[in-house]
Design a protein around this motif. Structure first.
Motif, PDB file in Angstrom:
ATOM      1  N   ASP A   1       0.843  -1.191   0.000  1.00 37.17           N
ATOM      2  CA  ASP A   1       0.000   0.000   0.000  1.00 37.17           C
ATOM      3  C   ASP A   1       0.886   1.251   0.000  1.00 37.17           C
ATOM      4  OD1 ASP A   1      -1.742   2.107   0.466  1.00 37.17           O
ATOM      5  OD2 ASP A   1      -2.749   1.155   2.167  1.00 37.17           O
ATOM      6  N   PRO A   2       0.758   2.133  -1.005  1.00 34.96           N
ATOM      7  CA  PRO A   2       1.586   3.339  -1.045  1.00 34.96           C
ATOM      8  C   PRO A   2       1.412   4.231   0.178  1.00 34.96           C
ATOM      9  CG  PRO A   2       0.490   2.997  -3.150  1.00 34.96           C
ATOM     10  CD  PRO A   2      -0.122   2.025  -2.190  1.00 34.96           C
ATOM     11  N   ASN A   3       0.297   4.062   0.880  1.00 29.80           N
ATOM     12  CA  ASN A   3       0.055   4.868   2.074  1.00 29.80           C
ATOM     13  C   ASN A   3       0.579   4.217   3.351  1.00 29.80           C
ATOM     14  OD1 ASN A   3      -1.362   7.025   0.768  1.00 29.80           O
ATOM     15  ND2 ASN A   3      -3.096   5.627   0.517  1.00 29.80           N
ATOM     16  N   PHE A   4       1.162   3.026   3.225  1.00 27.20           N
ATOM     17  CA  PHE A   4       1.826   2.439   4.390  1.00 27.20           C
ATOM     18  C   PHE A   4       2.984   3.357   4.762  1.00 27.20           C
ATOM     19  CE2 PHE A   4       4.652  -0.223   6.806  1.00 27.20           C
ATOM     20  CZ  PHE A   4       3.794  -1.038   7.541  1.00 27.20           C
ATOM     21  N   PRO A   5       3.134   3.686   6.051  1.00 29.25           N
ATOM     22  CA  PRO A   5       4.079   4.749   6.427  1.00 29.25           C
ATOM     23  C   PRO A   5       5.547   4.349   6.358  1.00 29.25           C
ATOM     24  CG  PRO A   5       3.021   3.823   8.371  1.00 29.25           C
ATOM     25  CD  PRO A   5       2.323   3.220   7.183  1.00 29.25           C
ATOM     26  N   LEU A   6       6.375   5.366   6.434  1.00 27.03           N
ATOM     27  CA  LEU A   6       7.831   5.226   6.393  1.00 27.03           C
ATOM     28  C   LEU A   6       8.322   4.833   7.794  1.00 27.03           C
ATOM     29  CD1 LEU A   6      10.324   5.659   4.493  1.00 27.03           C
ATOM     30  CD2 LEU A   6      10.495   7.947   5.459  1.00 27.03           C
ATOM     31  N   VAL A   7       8.141   3.566   8.141  1.00 26.50           N
ATOM     32  CA  VAL A   7       8.529   3.058   9.454  1.00 26.50           C
ATOM     33  C   VAL A   7      10.024   2.771   9.477  1.00 26.50           C
ATOM     34  CG1 VAL A   7       6.231   2.110   9.878  1.00 26.50           C
ATOM     35  CG2 VAL A   7       7.972   0.682   8.777  1.00 26.50           C
ATOM     36  N   TRP A   8      10.541   2.385  10.646  1.00 22.04           N
ATOM     37  CA  TRP A   8      12.000   2.211  10.771  1.00 22.04           C
ATOM     38  C   TRP A   8      12.556   1.152   9.835  1.00 22.04           C
ATOM     39  CZ3 TRP A   8      14.419  -2.315  12.233  1.00 22.04           C
ATOM     40  CH2 TRP A   8      13.665  -3.278  12.914  1.00 22.04           C
ATOM     41  N   ARG A   9      11.741   0.156   9.484  1.00 21.05           N
ATOM     42  CA  ARG A   9      12.217  -0.900   8.589  1.00 21.05           C
ATOM     43  C   ARG A   9      12.413  -0.396   7.157  1.00 21.05           C
ATOM     44  NH1 ARG A   9      11.331  -6.293  10.690  1.00 21.05           N
ATOM     45  NH2 ARG A   9      10.197  -6.266  12.661  1.00 21.05           N
ATOM     46  N   LEU A  10      12.012   0.840   6.864  1.00 23.55           N
ATOM     47  CA  LEU A  10      12.159   1.420   5.531  1.00 23.55           C
ATOM     48  C   LEU A  10      13.147   2.588   5.520  1.00 23.55           C
ATOM     49  CD1 LEU A  10       8.397   1.426   4.445  1.00 23.55           C
ATOM     50  CD2 LEU A  10      10.128  -0.319   4.020  1.00 23.55           C
ATOM     51  N   ARG A  11      13.913   2.729   6.613  1.00 23.64           N
ATOM     52  CA  ARG A  11      14.873   3.840   6.730  1.00 23.64           C
ATOM     53  C   ARG A  11      16.277   3.269   6.902  1.00 23.64           C
ATOM     54  NH1 ARG A  11      12.832   6.363  11.825  1.00 23.64           N
ATOM     55  NH2 ARG A  11      14.716   7.647  11.601  1.00 23.64           N
ATOM     56  N   LYS A  12      17.127   3.551   5.943  1.00 22.66           N
ATOM     57  CA  LYS A  12      18.462   2.937   5.900  1.00 22.66           C
ATOM     58  C   LYS A  12      19.288   3.247   7.142  1.00 22.66           C
ATOM     59  CE  LYS A  12      22.378   2.190   2.776  1.00 22.66           C
ATOM     60  NZ  LYS A  12      22.104   0.752   2.683  1.00 22.66           N
ATOM     61  N   GLU A  13      19.171   4.438   7.690  1.00 18.48           N
ATOM     62  CA  GLU A  13      19.988   4.802   8.841  1.00 18.48           C
ATOM     63  C   GLU A  13      19.639   3.978  10.079  1.00 18.48           C
ATOM     64  OE1 GLU A  13      19.289   8.837   9.937  1.00 18.48           O
ATOM     65  OE2 GLU A  13      17.136   8.561  10.275  1.00 18.48           O
ATOM     66  N   VAL A  14      18.466   3.375  10.089  1.00 19.95           N
ATOM     67  CA  VAL A  14      18.015   2.586  11.231  1.00 19.95           C
ATOM     68  C   VAL A  14      18.121   1.090  10.961  1.00 19.95           C
ATOM     69  CG1 VAL A  14      16.054   2.092  12.763  1.00 19.95           C
ATOM     70  CG2 VAL A  14      16.452   4.429  11.938  1.00 19.95           C
ATOM     71  N   THR A  15      17.800   0.672   9.722  1.00 20.61           N
ATOM     72  CA  THR A  15      17.689  -0.755   9.421  1.00 20.61           C
ATOM     73  C   THR A  15      18.824  -1.308   8.569  1.00 20.61           C
ATOM     74  OG1 THR A  15      16.106  -2.441   8.686  1.00 20.61           O
ATOM     75  CG2 THR A  15      16.289  -0.462   7.324  1.00 20.61           C
ATOM     76  N   GLY A  16      19.541  -0.444   7.852  1.00 21.81           N
ATOM     77  CA  GLY A  16      20.663  -0.901   7.029  1.00 21.81           C
ATOM     78  C   GLY A  16      20.260  -1.242   5.611  1.00 21.81           C
ATOM     79  N   SER A  17      19.266  -2.113   5.450  1.00 26.27           N
ATOM     80  CA  SER A  17      18.710  -2.439   4.137  1.00 26.27           C
ATOM     81  C   SER A  17      17.263  -2.838   4.326  1.00 26.27           C
ATOM     82  CB  SER A  17      19.506  -3.568   3.463  1.00 26.27           C
ATOM     83  OG  SER A  17      19.412  -4.771   4.209  1.00 26.27           O
ATOM     84  N   GLY A  18      16.561  -3.006   3.211  1.00 24.76           N
ATOM     85  CA  GLY A  18      15.132  -3.298   3.284  1.00 24.76           C
ATOM     86  C   GLY A  18      14.837  -4.779   3.252  1.00 24.76           C
ATOM     87  N   ALA A  19      14.226  -5.231   2.156  1.00 31.42           N
ATOM     88  CA  ALA A  19      13.891  -6.646   2.026  1.00 31.42           C
ATOM     89  C   ALA A  19      15.131  -7.522   2.150  1.00 31.42           C
ATOM     90  CB  ALA A  19      13.197  -6.893   0.687  1.00 31.42           C
ATOM     91  N   LEU A  20      16.270  -7.023   1.713  1.00 27.22           N
ATOM     92  CA  LEU A  20      17.500  -7.812   1.771  1.00 27.22           C
ATOM     93  C   LEU A  20      17.831  -8.246   3.195  1.00 27.22           C
ATOM     94  CD1 LEU A  20      20.124  -8.982   0.635  1.00 27.22           C
ATOM     95  CD2 LEU A  20      21.139  -6.694   0.881  1.00 27.22           C
ATOM     96  N   GLY A  21      17.954  -7.286   4.109  1.00 23.76           N
ATOM     97  CA  GLY A  21      18.335  -7.619   5.475  1.00 23.76           C
ATOM     98  C   GLY A  21      17.200  -8.182   6.300  1.00 23.76           C
ATOM     99  N   ASP A  22      15.986  -7.754   5.993  1.00 25.42           N
ATOM    100  CA  ASP A  22      14.827  -8.162   6.779  1.00 25.42           C
ATOM    101  C   ASP A  22      14.455  -9.614   6.526  1.00 25.42           C
ATOM    102  OD1 ASP A  22      12.674  -7.934   8.510  1.00 25.42           O
ATOM    103  OD2 ASP A  22      11.348  -7.071   6.994  1.00 25.42           O
ATOM    104  N   ILE A  23      14.340  -9.994   5.255  1.00 31.97           N
ATOM    105  CA  ILE A  23      13.911 -11.355   4.925  1.00 31.97           C
ATOM    106  C   ILE A  23      14.920 -12.096   4.044  1.00 31.97           C
ATOM    107  CG2 ILE A  23      11.461 -10.993   5.309  1.00 31.97           C
ATOM    108  CD1 ILE A  23      11.075 -10.354   2.406  1.00 31.97           C
ATOM    109  N   GLY A  24      15.648 -11.365   3.199  1.00 31.35           N
ATOM    110  CA  GLY A  24      16.678 -12.013   2.399  1.00 31.35           C
ATOM    111  C   GLY A  24      17.744 -12.658   3.271  1.00 31.35           C
ATOM    112  N   ALA A  25      18.036 -12.041   4.417  1.00 30.51           N
ATOM    113  CA  ALA A  25      19.024 -12.613   5.332  1.00 30.51           C
ATOM    114  C   ALA A  25      18.640 -14.026   5.752  1.00 30.51           C
ATOM    115  CB  ALA A  25      19.174 -11.719   6.565  1.00 30.51           C
ATOM    116  N   HIS A  26      17.338 -14.291   5.885  1.00 29.73           N
ATOM    117  CA  HIS A  26      16.877 -15.612   6.305  1.00 29.73           C
ATOM    118  C   HIS A  26      17.140 -16.675   5.236  1.00 29.73           C
ATOM    119  CE1 HIS A  26      15.123 -15.138  10.219  1.00 29.73           C
ATOM    120  NE2 HIS A  26      14.339 -14.154   9.849  1.00 29.73           N
ATOM    121  N   ILE A  27      16.790 -16.395   3.996  1.00 34.91           N
ATOM    122  CA  ILE A  27      16.969 -17.428   2.975  1.00 34.91           C
ATOM    123  C   ILE A  27      18.445 -17.625   2.642  1.00 34.91           C
ATOM    124  CG2 ILE A  27      14.652 -17.330   1.991  1.00 34.91           C
ATOM    125  CD1 ILE A  27      15.695 -15.519  -0.211  1.00 34.91           C
ATOM    126  N   LEU A  28      19.243 -16.574   2.746  1.00 36.54           N
ATOM    127  CA  LEU A  28      20.672 -16.730   2.526  1.00 36.54           C
ATOM    128  C   LEU A  28      21.292 -17.566   3.650  1.00 36.54           C
ATOM    129  CD1 LEU A  28      21.429 -13.138   1.257  1.00 36.54           C
ATOM    130  CD2 LEU A  28      21.605 -15.238  -0.089  1.00 36.54           C
TER     131      LEU A  28
END
Length: 378
Positions: free
Chosen positions: A160-187
């Motif tokens: 949803d484009p109206n889903f807010p800019l939470v910490w999981r979408l801010r590089k300074e807080v999370t480092g990366s997006g889908a990569l670190g959040d879920i890609g880290a698991h499959i890797l």
């Protein structure tokens, strides 16, 4: 425990149930939980069963009645907290991704080694009974030489484009997006099951680049705060092609824009003598194909990994009585605490975390440079 939201709830539940399902093992005592918002952390302490709470996490490190620090905070805090905990002589549990950079991960690893404590990285999906059984099949040679792993982690909670800019979408807080959040698991699962990745090439995409400001409100839900907007500076989706040190080829996809996929963590592994498939959304089932089955009976069979012969399954219910997401944490923590008591090595430790962090860094480097990247091997 430092932090108390989604992962704090999952970890606390596992700690509280270990005595019930793993009697005779190490018994965690929930001494204290820390968080910045006093009312919220007080409520979490009451709900999760902690004896006390703090609003300054550093006070946990000063307490002689605390042996283990469990870090379930946003990613940018992991390194500082883990290093301080190790220097205070505490064992460290840390949620993934381990750190923001390889350099941070190395400092975390070195801190636990220097101070004679252990570090656990919470790749809980390794501890689903079906995944553990898949590991046994591969290690025993039932699949023969491994040719392929293809893995996906598909979610849709930020479409949803109206889903807010939470910490999981801010590089300074999370480092990366889908990569670190879920890609880290499959890797991590790929490295656990198949072996080390030696080189890769990748691409990353951000589909929605501007969002309203907001904060997480529990689980993967969020609320919009006001009318201001901000820029998304992490990936919405990542695709990876990789080579392994044993000659296997890997294809990976991590996205939070796959409509209809709430938590589709899936892999298929193909070897010279058979194949296996697994899907977290049906986590008790392992699909197995064996090449030496007789003609006419060849095909994928479905194994319900709830028999007493399957890893960890004997701790729970009779065969066919399935377990869930929360039990992966119980299996992980029971095994980890046993390793502390017995003084034995345990994985995934912080060495594993550094290796996975090198893969994540290589993905970002490849996407930026649009070229193959070799991964340093330790």
């Amino acid at each position: 425990m430092i932090g108390y939201q989604f992962m704090g709830k999952a970890h606390s539940h596992a700690f509280r149930d270990l005595d019930f399902f793993f009697p005779g093992g190490a018994s965690p005592v929930l001494k204290a939980i820390a968080g910045r918002a006093e009312a919220a952390v007080r409520d979490a302490a009451n709900q999760y069963g902690f004896e006390s709470y703090e609003t300054d996490w550093r006070k946990l490190l000063e307490r002689d009645d605390i042996d283990v620090i469990d870090i379930v905070t946003p990613n940018y805090l992991h390194a500082e907290m883990a290093i301080a905990a190790a220097e205070a002589g505490k064992h460290v549990i840390c949620e993934k991704p381990m750190a923001m950079t390889v350099e941070e991960a190395i400092r975390m690893r070195d801190a636990v080694k220097k101070n004679g404590v252990t570090g656990l990285l919470c790749h809980n999906y390794r501890f689903a009974p079906a995944v553990q059984y898949a590991k046994q099949l591969i290690a025993s040679g039932r699949l023969g030489r491994i040719y392929h792993i293809r893995a996906q982690y598909l979610q849709d909670w930020i479409m949803d484009p109206n889903f807010p800019l939470v910490w999981r979408l801010r590089k300074e807080v999370t480092g990366s997006g889908a990569l670190g959040d879920i890609g880290a698991h499959i890797l991590d699962l790929a490295r656990f099951l198949v072996g080390e990745i030696t080189e890769l090439t990748a691409t990353m995409e951000t589909f929605i680049k501007t969002r309203p400001l907001g904060e997480m409100s529990g689980g993967l839900e969020a609320r919009v705060d006001g009318s201001q907007t901000g820029t998304v500076d992490v990936d919405d989706a990542t695709a990876i092609l990789a080579h392994f040190d044993n000659g296997a080829l890997g294809v990976f996809e991590a996205t939070r824009f796959a409509g209809g996929n709430r938590n589709g963590n899936r892999f298929e592994i193909n070897g010279e003598r058979g194949s296996i498939r697994w899907d977290l959304e049906n986590m008790n089932l392992l699909h197995v194909y064996l090449e030496d089955d007789e003609a006419g009976l060849q095909g994928f069979r479905t194994i319900n990994c709830t028999e007493t012969v399957h890893p960890f399954a004997d701790r729970y219910w009779p065969a066919g009585h399935i377990i869930g997401y929360e039990h992966t944490f119980m299996n992980l923590f029971a095994s980890y605490f046993e390793s502390i008591v017995e003084g034995k090595p345990f994985q995934p430790d912080f060495d594993e975390g550094v290796r996975n962090e090198r893969v994540l860094e290589a993905v970002e480097t490849s996407a930026q440079k649009r070229e193959w990247v070799a991964i340093p091997q330790e």
